[in-house]
Motif scaffolding. Sequence first.
Motif, PDB file in Angstrom:
ATOM      1  N   VAL A   5      23.082  48.644 -12.166  1.00 52.78           N
ATOM      2  CA  VAL A   5      22.082  49.386 -12.942  1.00 52.78           C
ATOM      3  C   VAL A   5      22.061  48.935 -14.397  1.00 52.78           C
ATOM      4  O   VAL A   5      20.997  48.764 -14.991  1.00 52.78           O
ATOM      5  CB  VAL A   5      22.355  50.908 -12.850  1.00 52.78           C
ATOM      6  N   VAL A   6      23.231  48.716 -14.988  1.00 55.84           N
ATOM      7  CA  VAL A   6      23.282  48.324 -16.402  1.00 55.84           C
ATOM      8  C   VAL A   6      22.681  46.935 -16.594  1.00 55.84           C
ATOM      9  O   VAL A   6      21.869  46.727 -17.503  1.00 55.84           O
ATOM     10  CB  VAL A   6      24.725  48.390 -16.948  1.00 55.84           C
ATOM     11  N   ASN A   8      20.482  45.453 -14.754  1.00 54.43           N
ATOM     12  CA  ASN A   8      19.028  45.577 -14.568  1.00 54.43           C
ATOM     13  C   ASN A   8      18.349  46.209 -15.773  1.00 54.43           C
ATOM     14  O   ASN A   8      17.172  45.973 -16.011  1.00 54.43           O
ATOM     15  CB  ASN A   8      18.720  46.385 -13.305  1.00 54.43           C
ATOM     16  N   THR A   9      19.070  47.013 -16.528  1.00 54.81           N
ATOM     17  CA  THR A   9      18.501  47.663 -17.713  1.00 54.81           C
ATOM     18  C   THR A   9      18.373  46.693 -18.882  1.00 54.81           C
ATOM     19  O   THR A   9      17.527  46.883 -19.751  1.00 54.81           O
ATOM     20  CB  THR A   9      19.378  48.869 -18.117  1.00 54.81           C
ATOM     21  N   PRO A  12      14.551  44.956 -19.333  1.00 58.95           N
ATOM     22  CA  PRO A  12      13.507  45.673 -20.073  1.00 58.95           C
ATOM     23  C   PRO A  12      13.871  45.907 -21.542  1.00 58.95           C
ATOM     24  O   PRO A  12      13.001  45.952 -22.396  1.00 58.95           O
ATOM     25  CB  PRO A  12      13.340  46.992 -19.325  1.00 58.95           C
ATOM     26  N   LEU A  13      15.168  46.016 -21.839  1.00 56.70           N
ATOM     27  CA  LEU A  13      15.574  46.146 -23.248  1.00 56.70           C
ATOM     28  C   LEU A  13      15.218  44.880 -24.017  1.00 56.70           C
ATOM     29  O   LEU A  13      14.738  44.949 -25.156  1.00 56.70           O
ATOM     30  CB  LEU A  13      17.069  46.441 -23.355  1.00 56.70           C
ATOM     31  N   ARG A  79       6.334  48.342 -18.533  1.00 59.23           N
ATOM     32  CA  ARG A  79       6.860  49.232 -19.574  1.00 59.23           C
ATOM     33  C   ARG A  79       6.129  50.568 -19.560  1.00 59.23           C
ATOM     34  O   ARG A  79       6.743  51.631 -19.649  1.00 59.23           O
ATOM     35  CB  ARG A  79       6.709  48.559 -20.928  1.00 59.23           C
ATOM     36  N   ALA A  82       7.192  52.408 -16.408  1.00 59.91           N
ATOM     37  CA  ALA A  82       8.581  52.878 -16.530  1.00 59.91           C
ATOM     38  C   ALA A  82       8.668  54.062 -17.490  1.00 59.91           C
ATOM     39  O   ALA A  82       9.387  55.037 -17.224  1.00 59.91           O
ATOM     40  CB  ALA A  82       9.486  51.750 -16.991  1.00 59.91           C
ATOM     41  N   ALA A  86       9.895  57.647 -16.334  1.00 64.08           N
ATOM     42  CA  ALA A  86      11.057  58.244 -16.995  1.00 64.08           C
ATOM     43  C   ALA A  86      10.705  59.613 -17.559  1.00 64.08           C
ATOM     44  O   ALA A  86      11.495  60.564 -17.456  1.00 64.08           O
ATOM     45  CB  ALA A  86      11.559  57.328 -18.103  1.00 64.08           C
ATOM     46  N   ASP A  97      15.575  55.918 -10.148  1.00 57.96           N
ATOM     47  CA  ASP A  97      15.419  54.692 -10.905  1.00 57.96           C
ATOM     48  C   ASP A  97      13.954  54.502 -11.277  1.00 57.96           C
ATOM     49  O   ASP A  97      13.094  54.410 -10.415  1.00 57.96           O
ATOM     50  CB  ASP A  97      15.908  53.518 -10.058  1.00 57.96           C
ATOM     51  N   SER A  98      13.677  54.436 -12.587  1.00 60.41           N
ATOM     52  CA  SER A  98      12.300  54.284 -13.035  1.00 60.41           C
ATOM     53  C   SER A  98      12.018  52.867 -13.529  1.00 60.41           C
ATOM     54  O   SER A  98      10.936  52.598 -14.018  1.00 60.41           O
ATOM     55  CB  SER A  98      11.999  55.292 -14.149  1.00 60.41           C
ATOM     56  N   GLN A  99      12.973  51.960 -13.407  1.00 58.37           N
ATOM     57  CA  GLN A  99      12.780  50.588 -13.863  1.00 58.37           C
ATOM     58  C   GLN A  99      12.074  49.760 -12.797  1.00 58.37           C
ATOM     59  O   GLN A  99      12.388  49.867 -11.622  1.00 58.37           O
ATOM     60  CB  GLN A  99      14.133  49.940 -14.180  1.00 58.37           C
TER      61      GLN A  99
END
Length: 147
Positions: A5-6, A8-9, A12-13, A79, A82, A86, A97-99
Amino acid sequence: MTTDVVLNTLIPLAERGATMNITLLTDGQIVQGDVIPASEYFEKVAQIFEGLGHESGRELSQVYLDTGKRVKAQEVEDRVIADQAASEAREAEDDHDSQPKRHFIHLKNAAIVQSSQGGVTALEPKLLRIKLDSISGWSFGSFTLDN
């Protein structure tokens, strides 16, 4: 796609402008670099091909530019989706999961750590596209050698 999860985050960051240096273990290789949006990767590769100065380079450059534009539009759309998901999840206090699903991670300033030779080899043109499925481990930061 990796289920981390991290990790994958981070993608988008990066699409939102965050800069992160990471080290990845992929297919037995240690690779390090800065996470960048896919659109930036395609734009940088297009510049490299354009700089070759011949027709095939210009044609390849255009393919990468067109792909970069499509990817950029998709990043913006993802974006918005997501952010909306979120927001709805927070309202419903749902933890889903909203990504959007990603399949690749893109790096600039990429280098391969050569453990047997005791060094770090910078890639030229210092850009790398890695399939998320091939990543078996990762950490923040880059590898440095102790003397």
